[in-house]
Write a protein that holds these residues in place. Structure first.
Motif, PDB file in Angstrom:
ATOM      1  N   VAL A 110     -15.931  18.227  -3.714  1.00 31.48           N
ATOM      2  CA  VAL A 110     -16.382  19.581  -3.381  1.00 31.48           C
ATOM      3  C   VAL A 110     -16.482  20.473  -4.618  1.00 31.48           C
ATOM      4  O   VAL A 110     -16.635  21.683  -4.503  1.00 31.48           O
ATOM      5  N   ASP A 111     -16.393  19.874  -5.792  1.00 32.34           N
ATOM      6  CA  ASP A 111     -16.567  20.589  -7.061  1.00 32.34           C
ATOM      7  C   ASP A 111     -15.581  21.751  -7.191  1.00 32.34           C
ATOM      8  O   ASP A 111     -15.952  22.863  -7.551  1.00 32.34           O
ATOM      9  N   GLU A 112     -14.308  21.463  -6.894  1.00 29.54           N
ATOM     10  CA  GLU A 112     -13.238  22.433  -7.096  1.00 29.54           C
ATOM     11  C   GLU A 112     -12.272  21.850  -8.128  1.00 29.54           C
ATOM     12  O   GLU A 112     -11.433  21.012  -7.783  1.00 29.54           O
ATOM     13  N   PRO A 113     -12.370  22.260  -9.378  1.00 32.23           N
ATOM     14  CA  PRO A 113     -11.612  21.595 -10.440  1.00 32.23           C
ATOM     15  C   PRO A 113     -10.096  21.694 -10.242  1.00 32.23           C
ATOM     16  O   PRO A 113      -9.539  22.779 -10.098  1.00 32.23           O
ATOM     17  N   VAL A 114      -9.454  20.550 -10.228  1.00 32.16           N
ATOM     18  CA  VAL A 114      -8.009  20.430 -10.160  1.00 32.16           C
ATOM     19  C   VAL A 114      -7.591  19.434 -11.235  1.00 32.16           C
ATOM     20  O   VAL A 114      -8.237  18.393 -11.393  1.00 32.16           O
ATOM     21  N   GLU A 128     -16.064  39.474  -9.491  1.00 31.43           N
ATOM     22  CA  GLU A 128     -14.801  39.805 -10.138  1.00 31.43           C
ATOM     23  C   GLU A 128     -13.768  40.188  -9.082  1.00 31.43           C
ATOM     24  O   GLU A 128     -14.052  40.932  -8.144  1.00 31.43           O
ATOM     25  N   GLY A 129     -12.578  39.657  -9.240  1.00 32.06           N
ATOM     26  CA  GLY A 129     -11.518  39.931  -8.273  1.00 32.06           C
ATOM     27  C   GLY A 129     -10.942  38.643  -7.725  1.00 32.06           C
ATOM     28  O   GLY A 129     -10.943  37.595  -8.385  1.00 32.06           O
ATOM     29  N   GLY A 130     -10.425  38.718  -6.514  1.00 30.21           N
ATOM     30  CA  GLY A 130      -9.755  37.587  -5.896  1.00 30.21           C
ATOM     31  C   GLY A 130     -10.611  36.338  -5.877  1.00 30.21           C
ATOM     32  O   GLY A 130     -11.774  36.375  -5.472  1.00 30.21           O
ATOM     33  N   ALA A 131     -10.037  35.224  -6.319  1.00 31.69           N
ATOM     34  CA  ALA A 131     -10.751  33.955  -6.397  1.00 31.69           C
ATOM     35  C   ALA A 131     -10.045  32.905  -5.552  1.00 31.69           C
ATOM     36  O   ALA A 131      -8.815  32.940  -5.390  1.00 31.69           O
ATOM     37  N   VAL A 132     -10.829  31.988  -5.025  1.00 29.25           N
ATOM     38  CA  VAL A 132     -10.303  30.908  -4.205  1.00 29.25           C
ATOM     39  C   VAL A 132     -10.337  29.626  -5.027  1.00 29.25           C
ATOM     40  O   VAL A 132     -11.372  29.272  -5.592  1.00 29.25           O
ATOM     41  N   GLN A 133      -9.209  28.932  -5.090  1.00 21.81           N
ATOM     42  CA  GLN A 133      -9.109  27.717  -5.886  1.00 21.81           C
ATOM     43  C   GLN A 133      -8.509  26.582  -5.057  1.00 21.81           C
ATOM     44  O   GLN A 133      -7.440  26.743  -4.475  1.00 21.81           O
ATOM     45  N   GLY A 134      -9.219  25.469  -4.998  1.00 16.03           N
ATOM     46  CA  GLY A 134      -8.681  24.268  -4.377  1.00 16.03           C
ATOM     47  C   GLY A 134      -8.616  24.284  -2.868  1.00 16.03           C
ATOM     48  O   GLY A 134      -8.145  23.308  -2.259  1.00 16.03           O
ATOM     49  N   LEU A 135      -9.095  25.322  -2.230  1.00 16.84           N
ATOM     50  CA  LEU A 135      -8.940  25.466  -0.781  1.00 16.84           C
ATOM     51  C   LEU A 135      -9.660  24.350  -0.026  1.00 16.84           C
ATOM     52  O   LEU A 135      -9.090  23.691   0.851  1.00 16.84           O
ATOM     53  N   THR A 136     -10.922  24.129  -0.366  1.00 13.64           N
ATOM     54  CA  THR A 136     -11.697  23.111   0.332  1.00 13.64           C
ATOM     55  C   THR A 136     -11.216  21.717  -0.030  1.00 13.64           C
ATOM     56  O   THR A 136     -11.259  20.796   0.795  1.00 13.64           O
ATOM     57  N   ALA A 137     -10.730  21.546  -1.257  1.00 13.35           N
ATOM     58  CA  ALA A 137     -10.175  20.255  -1.660  1.00 13.35           C
ATOM     59  C   ALA A 137      -8.936  19.917  -0.832  1.00 13.35           C
ATOM     60  O   ALA A 137      -8.773  18.776  -0.366  1.00 13.35           O
ATOM     61  N   LEU A 138      -8.056  20.906  -0.639  1.00 14.46           N
ATOM     62  CA  LEU A 138      -6.859  20.669   0.169  1.00 14.46           C
ATOM     63  C   LEU A 138      -7.219  20.360   1.613  1.00 14.46           C
ATOM     64  O   LEU A 138      -6.619  19.472   2.245  1.00 14.46           O
ATOM     65  N   TYR A 139      -8.200  21.076   2.137  1.00 15.37           N
ATOM     66  CA  TYR A 139      -8.650  20.777   3.497  1.00 15.37           C
ATOM     67  C   TYR A 139      -9.200  19.357   3.573  1.00 15.37           C
ATOM     68  O   TYR A 139      -8.902  18.605   4.515  1.00 15.37           O
ATOM     69  N   GLY A 140     -10.010  18.977   2.574  1.00 19.81           N
ATOM     70  CA  GLY A 140     -10.563  17.624   2.555  1.00 19.81           C
ATOM     71  C   GLY A 140      -9.467  16.571   2.492  1.00 19.81           C
ATOM     72  O   GLY A 140      -9.568  15.510   3.148  1.00 19.81           O
ATOM     73  N   LEU A 141      -8.425  16.832   1.726  1.00 22.10           N
ATOM     74  CA  LEU A 141      -7.305  15.907   1.654  1.00 22.10           C
ATOM     75  C   LEU A 141      -6.659  15.724   3.025  1.00 22.10           C
ATOM     76  O   LEU A 141      -6.411  14.584   3.469  1.00 22.10           O
TER      77      LEU A 141
END
Length: 472
Positions: free
Chosen positions: A382-386, A452-465
Motif C-alpha cells: 500500500v506504499d506506506e513506508p515502514v 500540512e498538519g496531522g499525518a497518517v502513517q502505517g494505518l492501511t499497512a496495519l489493517y492489511g496485516l
C-alpha cells in the motif's frame, strides 16, 4: 466552537466522489497517462491536438494536467500525468487544482488505477476547516470509477480523515475527556463496549503510571477501553499513546518543540482509526483498544525527575526525564494487554517521532521476524513506508537504574528510539506477537493529498496485516 464529535463514517471529503454529474453538465473525461506512454498516445491523436499538448509543455509528470480544447470553447478532456506510474498521490492535487465541476476517468482505465484515483481524490479534497469562519471553494468532483470497491474506499478515507482531524484539533478542544468522548462515539457507532477509568480511580484500580503522568494537569487522566467482537475469535489488541498535549512536564520542552505537541496523541488517533477499519469491515477478530489519555503539564502535583513510579506490571521505574512520558503510560496499557495473551498486540506512539527516520517513514520494532516480514509486505503493498529497526539487546543496559527496576530513559540519548522500544518490551511477554510503531504523524509542509498538519502513517499497512492474518 468545536463539534461535539469528530468521528464521522462519511466525512465531508467523501462528497468529492459522486454517483453522476449534475443534469445537463456531462463529466469531463480525465485521461491519465504515464510519461513513458505519452509519445505513443500523441502519435495516435490528430496533429492539432498533439501540437497543443507539446506546446503546453506537458510531459506526463505526476500530477501535471493539460486541458484539451473541444468544440465551441469546451473541454474535450484533461490529460493527467502519472509520472512513472508508482505514485499513489499522482491525482491527489486535482480536486483543488481543477475548475469546479464533475470529472470521470476515461473508459479503458484499469480497476487498480480506479481505486487509487478514488482514494487520492477523496483524500486530496480533505480540509481541516472547523475553525474557519468562511468556507473555502468546493473541490472538483470525481464520478465514482467503475469497478471500485466503494466500501473499502469509504472505510479508508473515513479512518484517515478522522485521524487527521483528531491530530489537527487544538489541545484546548481535545483533552482527555474529549478523547474519551470520541472513543465512546466510535463504540456506539459499531455496537462496541466502552469503559473508562478516570482520575483518582486510576491508582485505586492499579493504573499507577498513567495516573502519575496525568495528575499534573487540571484535566483528569483517563484509561479508555473499547471491546468489540466474539471472545472466541483471535484477540487483536491495539494500544495508542494518548498524550493530548506534552509540555515536557518539569523537564520543560523548548517553545519550538511545543508547537506541534497537540500531535502527541497521534498514536491514540491511529489506534482509533484502525479500530474503525476493523469493525467497519467486520473482520473476524476479538478487538480491544486501550488508550491512556493524559496531559503532561506543569503544576504542584506534576511527577518529577528521579521519582520512582509503580507500574501495573509491578516493575518500578525511575523517571529519567519527564518529557519521556509516553513510554510510562504505555507501560501500564501494554502490561494489561499482554495479560490477556493476544494473538496480536500492536502499539502506536509518537515516542521519538522523526528523529530516526524523518517524518515520512514509520519505525518498526518487534521481537518476531515473521510478524516484521508480514507487516513490511503489507506496507509495501500500500506504499506506506515502514522500516524495521533493531531491538538491540545490549542497549538494554543503558536503562539500568541503581534505585529501581528500570530507568525510563537511561544513561544517554544515543539510540533513543531503540532504548524507548526496549523499555516497552519489558512490559510485554517474549512469546506475545507484539510490534511497536514509532510515528512522527505530522506533515511539515503540504503535498498533494497530504496537507500540512496531522499525518497518517502505517494505518492501511496495519489493517492489511490484520486482514491477511485473521480475515475470513
Amino acid at each position: 466552537m468545536a463539534e461535539p464529535f469528530l468521528f464521522r463514517p462519511d466525512p465531508p471529503c467523501l462528497d468529492a466522489l459522486v454517483e453522476a454529474p449534475a443534469e445537463g453538465a456531462p463529466a469531463v473525461p480525465l485521461i491519465p497517462i504515464r510519461t513513458d506512454a505519452l509519445e505513443a498516445w500523441l502519435a495516435e491523436q490528430p496533429p492539432e491536438r498533439a501540437a497543443w499538448v507539446r506546446a503546453a509543455g506537458f510531459t506526463g509528470r505526476a500530477g501535471a494536467v493539460c486541458p484539451l480544447p473541444g468544440d465551441g470553447g469546451t473541454r474535450a478532456g484533461v490529460l493527467v500525468g502519472l509520472g512513472d506510474g508508482d505514485d499513489p498521490w499522482a491525482l491527489a492535487g486535482l480536486p483543488r487544482a481543477l475548475p469546479a465541476g464533475a470529472y470521470a476517468l476515461a473508459d479503458g482505465d484499469g480497476a487498480d488505477l480506479a481505486e487509487t484515483a478514488a482514494l487520492a481524490w477523496a483524500l486530496g479534497a480533505y480540509r481541516f476547516d472547523r475553525y474557519k469562519t468562511a468556507p473555502g471553494d468546493p473541490p472538483a468532483r470525481l464520478v465514482w470509477p467503475a469497478g471500485v470497491g466503494r466500501a473499502a474506499v469509504r472505510r479508508r478515507v473515513a479512518a484517515v480523515a478522522w485521524v487527521r482531524d483528531l491530530v489537527n484539533t487544538p489541545a484546548a478542544d481535545l483533552g482527555p475527556a474529549e478523547l474519551a468522548a470520541e472513543t465512546r462515539a466510535l463504540a456506539e457507532h459499531h455496537g462496541a463496549r466502552f469503559h473508562e477509568i478516570v482520575g483518582d480511580a486510576l491508582p485505586a484500580e492499579n493504573w499507577p503510571a498513567v495516573y502519575a503522568v496525568g495528575k499534573g494537569s487540571a484535566r483528569a487522566p483517563r484509561l479508555l477501553d473499547l471491546r468489540w467482537g466474539d471472545a472466541a475469535r483471535p484477540r487483536v489488541t491495539l494500544v495508542g499513546k494518548g498524550v493530548v498535549f506534552d509540555s515536557g512536564g518539569l523537564d520543560l520542552k523548548p517553545a519550538s518543540a511545543m508547537l506541534v505537541m497537540k500531535k502527541d496523541m497521534a498514536g491514540a488517533a491511529h489506534a482509533l482509526g484502525l479500530a474503525h477499519m476493523i469493525m467497519d469491515a467486520g473482520l473476524p477478530v476479538c478487538l480491544r483498544v486501550l488508550i491512556p489519555a493524559v496531559e503532561n503539564m506543569v503544576s504542584g502535583t506534576s511527577f518529577r525527575p528521579r521519582d520512582v513510579l509503580a507500574t501495573r506490571k509491578g516493575l518500578t521505574v525511575e523517571v529519567g526525564d519527564t518529557d519521556a512520558e509516553g513510554r510510562l503510560v504505555l507501560a501500564d496499557a501494554l502490561a494489561e494487554a499482554d495479560g490477556e495473551r493476544p494473538a496480536l498486540l500492536l502499539d502506536m506512539a509518537t515516542l521519538t517521532g522523526g528523529v530516526a527516520l524523518g517524518p515520512n517513514i514509520s519505525a518498526l520494532f518487534t521481537r518476531h521476524d515473521a510478524l516484521a516480514a508480514d507487516l513490511l509486505d503489507a506496507a509495501t503493498a500500500v506504499d506506506e513506508p515502514v522500516w524495521r529497526l533493531p531491538l538491540h539487546v545490549p542497549y538494554r543496559a543503558m536503562l539500568d537504574s541503581t534505585v529501581a527496576d528500570i530507568s525510563s530513559t537511561g544513561s544517554g540519548r544515543l539510540g533513543g528510539a531503540i532504548t524507548a522500544a526496549l523499555f516497552l518490551a519489558e512490559f510485554v511477554s517474549p512469546e506475545t506477537p507484539w510490534a511497536h510503531l514509532d510515528l512522527y504523524a505530522w506533515n511539515p509542509k503540504t503535498k498533494p493529498g497530504r496537507p500540512e498538519g496531522g499525518a497518517v502513517q502505517g494505518l492501511t499497512a496495519l489493517y492489511g496485516l490484520i486482514e491477511r492474518r485473521f480475515g475470513a
